[in-house]
Design an enzyme around this catalytic site. Structure first.
Site, mmCIF file in Angstrom:
data_model
loop_
_atom_site.group_PDB
_atom_site.id
_atom_site.type_symbol
_atom_site.label_atom_id
_atom_site.label_comp_id
_atom_site.label_asym_id
_atom_site.label_seq_id
_atom_site.Cartn_x
_atom_site.Cartn_y
_atom_site.Cartn_z
ATOM 1 N N LYS A 209 4.914 15.728 -9.387
ATOM 2 C CA LYS A 209 4.250 16.769 -10.135
ATOM 3 C C LYS A 209 4.977 16.497 -11.674
ATOM 4 C CE LYS A 209 4.411 21.525 -11.713
ATOM 5 N NZ LYS A 209 4.647 23.009 -11.267
ATOM 6 N N GLU A 254 7.657 34.100 -17.447
ATOM 7 C CA GLU A 254 8.444 33.573 -16.552
ATOM 8 C C GLU A 254 10.079 33.912 -16.683
ATOM 9 O OE1 GLU A 254 7.480 29.810 -15.416
ATOM 10 O OE2 GLU A 254 8.883 29.593 -13.818
HETATM 11 C C1 LIG Z 1 3.783 24.949 -19.127
HETATM 12 C C2 LIG Z 1 3.459 26.277 -19.197
HETATM 13 O O1 LIG Z 1 3.158 27.214 -18.350
HETATM 14 C C3 LIG Z 1 4.027 27.210 -16.970
HETATM 15 C C4 LIG Z 1 4.237 28.330 -16.328
HETATM 16 C C5 LIG Z 1 3.321 28.914 -15.619
HETATM 17 C C6 LIG Z 1 2.228 28.346 -14.940
HETATM 18 C C7 LIG Z 1 1.982 26.943 -15.210
HETATM 19 C C8 LIG Z 1 1.066 25.968 -14.538
HETATM 20 O O2 LIG Z 1 -0.040 26.711 -13.734
HETATM 21 O O3 LIG Z 1 0.813 24.899 -14.850
HETATM 22 C C9 LIG Z 1 3.012 26.032 -15.793
HETATM 23 O O4 LIG Z 1 4.053 25.640 -14.913
HETATM 24 C C10 LIG Z 1 2.885 26.876 -20.489
HETATM 25 O O5 LIG Z 1 2.491 28.069 -20.536
HETATM 26 O O6 LIG Z 1 3.103 26.266 -21.443
#
Ligand SMILES: C=C(O[C@H]1C=CC=C(C(=O)O)[C@@H]1O)C(=O)O
Length: 464
Positions: A209, A254
């Site tokens: 990932k 987060e």
């Molecule tokens: C990298 C980001 O989100 C992260 C946090 C929540 C969900 C995310 C996703 O679904 O990709 C990302 O991991 C951003 O908001 O720039």
């Protein structure tokens, strides 16, 4: 490299009346770059002015040791401080705010900053903390919102809380004018190409990932008002943490790590769908109770989407593995829940445990960074792919942002849904990224970054 001067701080926290809106307490003439914030649903901390900073005159202190250097600086500052805390709640007494670069090689490494004034409230209790550098007290006394001369005895002549605060409601939010969004390092139509390159690296077995992010530049005719940005974020995204540190302003959903009285918590997010997304992901046998194909609720379909679950599990595992050496009785729920934000749903898992060593909240944030929610799996290879494909320096976007107190307790979020204000306040770099796994669709990933940018578009008064 220059080293930061070690300040001798005098700190006093006094009870104050609660206010309907913490941001009303920011003085109208405040230096926007000095504003700090960590506010959620009306509770939290704001501050302004600068009593001390771990950052050096030559900018940040980058490199792989940026957390350890700041942690040592904080231990030294705490050891030399005189503190009178008449409230004794999380966030009272001596507190530093911080934000750190995502990558060790970033020129803006970040660090810790101690404001001159901190106002906080929680659970109906409110307080104000004044902080002065005993060696610099004459200069610091001229900062806006700090009206009382330096006291000589921390137990006696410190300024009373009301003297430190402007009258509530003095500052009013102005609509933003003349702001244009310009392409950043990669223009939107080119973003799917970058995602395809990421998917190719996954197919080649280099990573499982990788989180790829892009930037957009908001260019303004007049200086962007940090306080207006914070107000709009807090009004619309109340369930997130509205933060500001050294011109990095945003609303993150987060929580990388919270350490409070020996209890450790982390909210892991990864996996996103737009709230109006159609068609919704299909139901799989992982959730037989949701197999009603006619269910109209996208949240139910979301929790059983294989691609989103895989992306989420990488992030949960990376946080659990990093916390394990520092925690006893780590609780990791087997399945995520759906976190609802105004523009998106996220898959979320709340992890908790008991601290089993003397790591501070900042030490824990350093151990957790970069989690698979912002970097990828395996971490080192993902960081390399990010550096090669994104074509930009992330700065402090996707790095830890938050605060810690003298005991080491504190909150550290991940700097997401945010923008970096330029030195002249006439532009702001906005960031958004998304986790890429083998099954990711490049066009959907572009759409996902657009929807994640909605928070900062709204914050700049550009609609969502
Ligand atoms: C990298 C980001 O989100 C992260 C946090 C929540 C969900 C995310 C996703 O679904 O990709 C990302 O991991 C951003 O908001 O720039």
């Amino acid at each position: 490299m220059t080293v930061p001067v070690l300040p001798r701080l005098r700190v006093r926290t006094l009870a104050a009346p609660p206010v309907p809106d913490l941001f009303d307490l920011l003085p109208p003439d405040v230096d926007a770059a000095s504003v700090v914030s960590w506010v959620r649903e009306g509770s939290g901390l704001i501050g302004w002015g600068r009593a001390a900073s771990s950052r050096t005159a030559d900018g940040g202190r980058g490199g792989p040791d940026r957390f350890a250097t700041a942690a040592q600086w904080w231990r030294d500052v705490v050891a030399g401080a005189e503190v009178v805390d008449e409230v004794d709640l999380p966030g009272t007494g001596l507190v530093a705010f911080g934000s750190f670069a995502f990558a060790p090689g970033s020129p803006d490494g970040g660090g810790l900053v101690v404001p001159r004034v901190i106002a906080g409230q929680h659970d109906g209790k409110a307080w104000v903390t004044s902080i002065e550098d005993l060696d610099l007290s004459t200069a610091a006394d001229t900062e806006p919102g700090v009206s009382d001369p330096a006291p000589t005895d921390p137990a006696e002549g410190a300024p009373a809380a009301p003297d430190l605060l402007p009258a509530p409601g003095e500052a009013q939010s102005e609509p933003a004018r003349g702001i244009r969004l310009l392409p950043g390092a990669v223009a939107p139509p080119d973003w799917p190409r970058v995602i395809r390159a990421g998917i190719a690296r996954i197919a080649a077995g280099e990573v499982d990932k990788v989180v790829l992010a892009r930037d957009v530049v908001a260019a303004a005719d007049a200086p962007i008002e940090t306080v207006d940005v914070l107000r709009r974020l807090a009004d619309r995204y109340g369930a997130t943490w509205t933060f500001a540190v050294d011109g990095l302003v945003g609303a993150t959903p987060e929580m990388l790590v919270r350490l409070q009285h020996g209890r450790v918590r982390s909210r892991v997010l990864a996996g996103t769908v737009r709230r109006d997304r159609t068609p919704a992901p299909s139901v799989t046998e992982a959730h037989p109770e949701l197999e009603d194909a006619h269910t109209p609720d996208p949240r139910l379909r979301f929790v059983s989407d294989a691609k989103e679950l895989e992306e989420h599990q990488f992030a949960v595992r990376s946080v659990a593995e990093a916390l394990a050496p520092h925690c006893a009785a780590l609780e990791v729920p087997e399945e995520p829940f759906v976190l609802e934000l105004p523009d998106v749903y996220h898959l979320a898992t709340d992890i908790s445990g008991e601290a089993s060593d003397d790591a501070t909240s900042l030490d824990l944030a350093a151990a957790l960074h970069p989690s698979a929610a912002v970097c990828g799996t395996p971490s080192e290879a993902a960081a390399r792919v990010i550096a090669e494909l994104e074509g930009m320096d992330r700065g402090r976007y996707a790095g830890p942002v938050g605060w810690l107190d003298a005991s080491g307790d504190g909150d550290w979020g991940i700097a997401l849904r945010c923008g970096q204000l330029s030195a002249d306040a006439r532009s702001m770099r906005l960031f958004a990224g998304g986790g890429i796994v083998a099954a990711s669709d490049p066009e959907s990933e572009l759409a996902e970054t657009e929807v994640k940018l909605a928070a900062m578009r709204h914050a700049l008064g550009l609609g969502s």
